[in-house]
Design a protein around this motif. Structure first.
Motif, PDB file in Angstrom:
ATOM      1  N   ARG A  40       0.821  -1.212   0.000  1.00 49.54           N
ATOM      2  CA  ARG A  40       0.000   0.000   0.000  1.00 49.54           C
ATOM      3  C   ARG A  40       0.855   1.262   0.000  1.00 49.54           C
ATOM      4  NH1 ARG A  40      -3.600   0.062  -2.540  1.00 49.54           N
ATOM      5  NH2 ARG A  40      -4.331   1.919  -1.511  1.00 49.54           N
ATOM      6  N   VAL A  41       1.965   1.253   0.763  1.00 50.41           N
ATOM      7  CA  VAL A  41       2.875   2.404   0.772  1.00 50.41           C
ATOM      8  C   VAL A  41       3.401   2.655  -0.635  1.00 50.41           C
ATOM      9  CG1 VAL A  41       5.162   3.183   1.521  1.00 50.41           C
ATOM     10  CG2 VAL A  41       3.543   2.288   3.190  1.00 50.41           C
ATOM     11  N   THR A  42       3.843   1.602  -1.290  1.00 46.26           N
ATOM     12  CA  THR A  42       4.372   1.741  -2.649  1.00 46.26           C
ATOM     13  C   THR A  42       3.309   2.258  -3.601  1.00 46.26           C
ATOM     14  OG1 THR A  42       5.905  -0.070  -2.235  1.00 46.26           O
ATOM     15  CG2 THR A  42       5.483   0.494  -4.537  1.00 46.26           C
ATOM     16  N   ILE A  52      -2.813  14.854 -10.014  1.00 46.09           N
ATOM     17  CA  ILE A  52      -2.936  16.064 -10.826  1.00 46.09           C
ATOM     18  C   ILE A  52      -3.008  17.303  -9.936  1.00 46.09           C
ATOM     19  CG2 ILE A  52      -4.416  17.289 -12.456  1.00 46.09           C
ATOM     20  CD1 ILE A  52      -5.128  14.517 -13.591  1.00 46.09           C
ATOM     21  N   THR A  53      -3.760  17.225  -8.861  1.00 51.66           N
ATOM     22  CA  THR A  53      -3.909  18.394  -7.986  1.00 51.66           C
ATOM     23  C   THR A  53      -3.073  18.225  -6.722  1.00 51.66           C
ATOM     24  OG1 THR A  53      -5.799  17.498  -6.780  1.00 51.66           O
ATOM     25  CG2 THR A  53      -6.269  18.752  -8.795  1.00 51.66           C
ATOM     26  N   GLU A  54      -2.748  19.327  -6.110  1.00 53.35           N
ATOM     27  CA  GLU A  54      -1.977  19.309  -4.863  1.00 53.35           C
ATOM     28  C   GLU A  54      -2.776  18.634  -3.745  1.00 53.35           C
ATOM     29  OE1 GLU A  54       1.235  19.703  -2.457  1.00 53.35           O
ATOM     30  OE2 GLU A  54       1.112  20.053  -4.615  1.00 53.35           O
ATOM     31  N   GLU A  55      -4.088  18.855  -3.722  1.00 56.88           N
ATOM     32  CA  GLU A  55      -4.931  18.229  -2.695  1.00 56.88           C
ATOM     33  C   GLU A  55      -4.904  16.712  -2.807  1.00 56.88           C
ATOM     34  OE1 GLU A  55      -6.096  20.635  -4.772  1.00 56.88           O
ATOM     35  OE2 GLU A  55      -6.132  22.327  -3.394  1.00 56.88           O
ATOM     36  N   ALA A  56      -4.957  16.206  -4.013  1.00 53.35           N
ATOM     37  CA  ALA A  56      -4.915  14.758  -4.221  1.00 53.35           C
ATOM     38  C   ALA A  56      -3.566  14.201  -3.777  1.00 53.35           C
ATOM     39  CB  ALA A  56      -5.175  14.422  -5.684  1.00 53.35           C
ATOM     40  N   ARG A  57      -2.483  14.916  -4.109  1.00 48.03           N
ATOM     41  CA  ARG A  57      -1.158  14.473  -3.704  1.00 48.03           C
ATOM     42  C   ARG A  57      -1.054  14.456  -2.180  1.00 48.03           C
ATOM     43  NH1 ARG A  57       3.540  15.621  -1.952  1.00 48.03           N
ATOM     44  NH2 ARG A  57       3.218  17.820  -1.587  1.00 48.03           N
ATOM     45  N   GLU A  58      -1.574  15.465  -1.510  1.00 44.88           N
ATOM     46  CA  GLU A  58      -1.528  15.520  -0.048  1.00 44.88           C
ATOM     47  C   GLU A  58      -2.320  14.379   0.592  1.00 44.88           C
ATOM     48  OE1 GLU A  58      -2.814  19.404   1.111  1.00 44.88           O
ATOM     49  OE2 GLU A  58      -1.054  20.375   0.213  1.00 44.88           O
ATOM     50  N   MET A  62      -0.822  11.484   2.990  1.00 41.64           N
ATOM     51  CA  MET A  62      -1.370  11.190   4.317  1.00 41.64           C
ATOM     52  C   MET A  62      -1.567   9.685   4.484  1.00 41.64           C
ATOM     53  SD  MET A  62      -4.048  14.381   4.850  1.00 41.64           S
ATOM     54  CE  MET A  62      -5.119  13.372   5.814  1.00 41.64           C
ATOM     55  N   LEU A  63      -2.025   9.026   3.439  1.00 40.30           N
ATOM     56  CA  LEU A  63      -2.180   7.568   3.489  1.00 40.30           C
ATOM     57  C   LEU A  63      -0.826   6.884   3.633  1.00 40.30           C
ATOM     58  CD1 LEU A  63      -4.945   7.012   0.797  1.00 40.30           C
ATOM     59  CD2 LEU A  63      -5.130   6.617   3.255  1.00 40.30           C
ATOM     60  N   ALA A  65       1.809   8.074   5.119  1.00 41.97           N
ATOM     61  CA  ALA A  65       2.220   8.254   6.515  1.00 41.97           C
ATOM     62  C   ALA A  65       1.464   7.299   7.436  1.00 41.97           C
ATOM     63  CB  ALA A  65       1.994   9.697   6.944  1.00 41.97           C
ATOM     64  N   MET A  66       0.171   7.109   7.192  1.00 43.44           N
ATOM     65  CA  MET A  66      -0.627   6.215   8.017  1.00 43.44           C
ATOM     66  C   MET A  66      -0.135   4.769   7.882  1.00 43.44           C
ATOM     67  SD  MET A  66      -4.692   5.356   7.866  1.00 43.44           S
ATOM     68  CE  MET A  66      -4.484   4.380   6.381  1.00 43.44           C
ATOM     69  N   TYR A  67       0.115   4.330   6.652  1.00 42.68           N
ATOM     70  CA  TYR A  67       0.593   2.961   6.444  1.00 42.68           C
ATOM     71  C   TYR A  67       1.984   2.763   7.034  1.00 42.68           C
ATOM     72  CZ  TYR A  67      -3.384   2.134   3.363  1.00 42.68           C
ATOM     73  OH  TYR A  67      -4.645   1.984   2.855  1.00 42.68           O
ATOM     74  N   LEU A  68       2.834   3.785   6.976  1.00 39.90           N
ATOM     75  CA  LEU A  68       4.164   3.668   7.582  1.00 39.90           C
ATOM     76  C   LEU A  68       4.066   3.548   9.097  1.00 39.90           C
ATOM     77  CD1 LEU A  68       6.248   6.146   5.413  1.00 39.90           C
ATOM     78  CD2 LEU A  68       6.467   3.653   5.515  1.00 39.90           C
ATOM     79  N   GLN A  69       3.138   4.277   9.705  1.00 38.64           N
ATOM     80  CA  GLN A  69       2.925   4.145  11.158  1.00 38.64           C
ATOM     81  C   GLN A  69       2.481   2.734  11.502  1.00 38.64           C
ATOM     82  OE1 GLN A  69       0.061   7.153  12.105  1.00 38.64           O
ATOM     83  NE2 GLN A  69       1.626   8.691  12.592  1.00 38.64           N
ATOM     84  N   LYS A  70       1.588   2.190  10.711  1.00 39.07           N
ATOM     85  CA  LYS A  70       1.102   0.828  10.962  1.00 39.07           C
ATOM     86  C   LYS A  70       2.245  -0.181  10.807  1.00 39.07           C
ATOM     87  CE  LYS A  70      -3.708   1.672   9.865  1.00 39.07           C
ATOM     88  NZ  LYS A  70      -4.450   1.097  10.984  1.00 39.07           N
ATOM     89  N   LEU A  71       3.128   0.060   9.831  1.00 38.03           N
ATOM     90  CA  LEU A  71       4.282  -0.817   9.632  1.00 38.03           C
ATOM     91  C   LEU A  71       5.200  -0.779  10.854  1.00 38.03           C
ATOM     92  CD1 LEU A  71       5.493  -0.436   5.959  1.00 38.03           C
ATOM     93  CD2 LEU A  71       5.049  -2.558   7.176  1.00 38.03           C
ATOM     94  N   GLN A  72       5.442   0.407  11.373  1.00 31.45           N
ATOM     95  CA  GLN A  72       6.330   0.546  12.535  1.00 31.45           C
ATOM     96  C   GLN A  72       5.721  -0.093  13.774  1.00 31.45           C
ATOM     97  OE1 GLN A  72       6.948   4.749  12.710  1.00 31.45           O
ATOM     98  NE2 GLN A  72       8.540   4.729  11.117  1.00 31.45           N
ATOM     99  N   ALA A  73       4.415  -0.181  13.845  1.00 33.03           N
ATOM    100  CA  ALA A  73       3.754  -0.776  15.014  1.00 33.03           C
ATOM    101  C   ALA A  73       3.792  -2.290  15.008  1.00 33.03           C
ATOM    102  CB  ALA A  73       2.304  -0.288  15.077  1.00 33.03           C
ATOM    103  N   ILE A  74       4.104  -2.875  13.865  1.00 29.85           N
ATOM    104  CA  ILE A  74       4.163  -4.341  13.773  1.00 29.85           C
ATOM    105  C   ILE A  74       5.461  -4.824  14.424  1.00 29.85           C
ATOM    106  CG2 ILE A  74       4.339  -6.322  12.195  1.00 29.85           C
ATOM    107  CD1 ILE A  74       2.701  -4.706  10.193  1.00 29.85           C
TER     108      ILE A  74
END
Length: 76
Positions: A40-42, A52-58, A62-63, A65-74
Motif C-alpha cells: 500500500r505504501v508503494t 494532478i492536484t496538490e490536494e490529491a497528492r496531499e 497522508m495515506l 504516513a498512516m501505512y508507515l505508522q502501521k508498519l512501525q507498530a508491527i
C-alpha cells in the motif's frame, strides 16, 4: 468449474440478481500485514507522484504516513 493458474484460483458461480456468471478470484496464500502495508505504501507513493492536484497528492501522502505508522507498530 475451477481452473487453476499458478496461485490464483478462478471460480465461477451464478448470481441470481445479476442473472449470469460472476467470477471471483482468491489467492492461495494470505499476505502478511507487513506485506500488505508495504504494498500500500508503494502504491500510494506512485499515486501521489501521478496526482494532478496538490490536494490529491496531499491525501495520498497522508495515506503513506498512516501505512508507515502501521508498519512501525508491527513487531519485528
Amino acid at each position: 468449474m475451477m481452473v487453476t493458474q499458478g496461485a490464483v484460483f478462478h471460480e465461477d458461480f451464478t448470481d441470481s440478481l445479476a442473472g449470469g456468471p460472476v467470477f471471483a478470484y482468491r489467492r492461495d496464500a494470505v499476505e502478511s500485514d507487513r506485506q500488505f502495508y508495504m504494498r500500500r505504501v508503494t502504491a500510494e507513493r506512485q499515486a501521489a507522484a501521478r496526482a494532478i492536484t496538490e490536494e490529491a497528492r496531499e491525501r495520498r501522502m497522508m495515506l503513506v504516513a498512516m501505512y508507515l505508522q502501521k508498519l512501525q507498530a508491527i513487531p519485528a
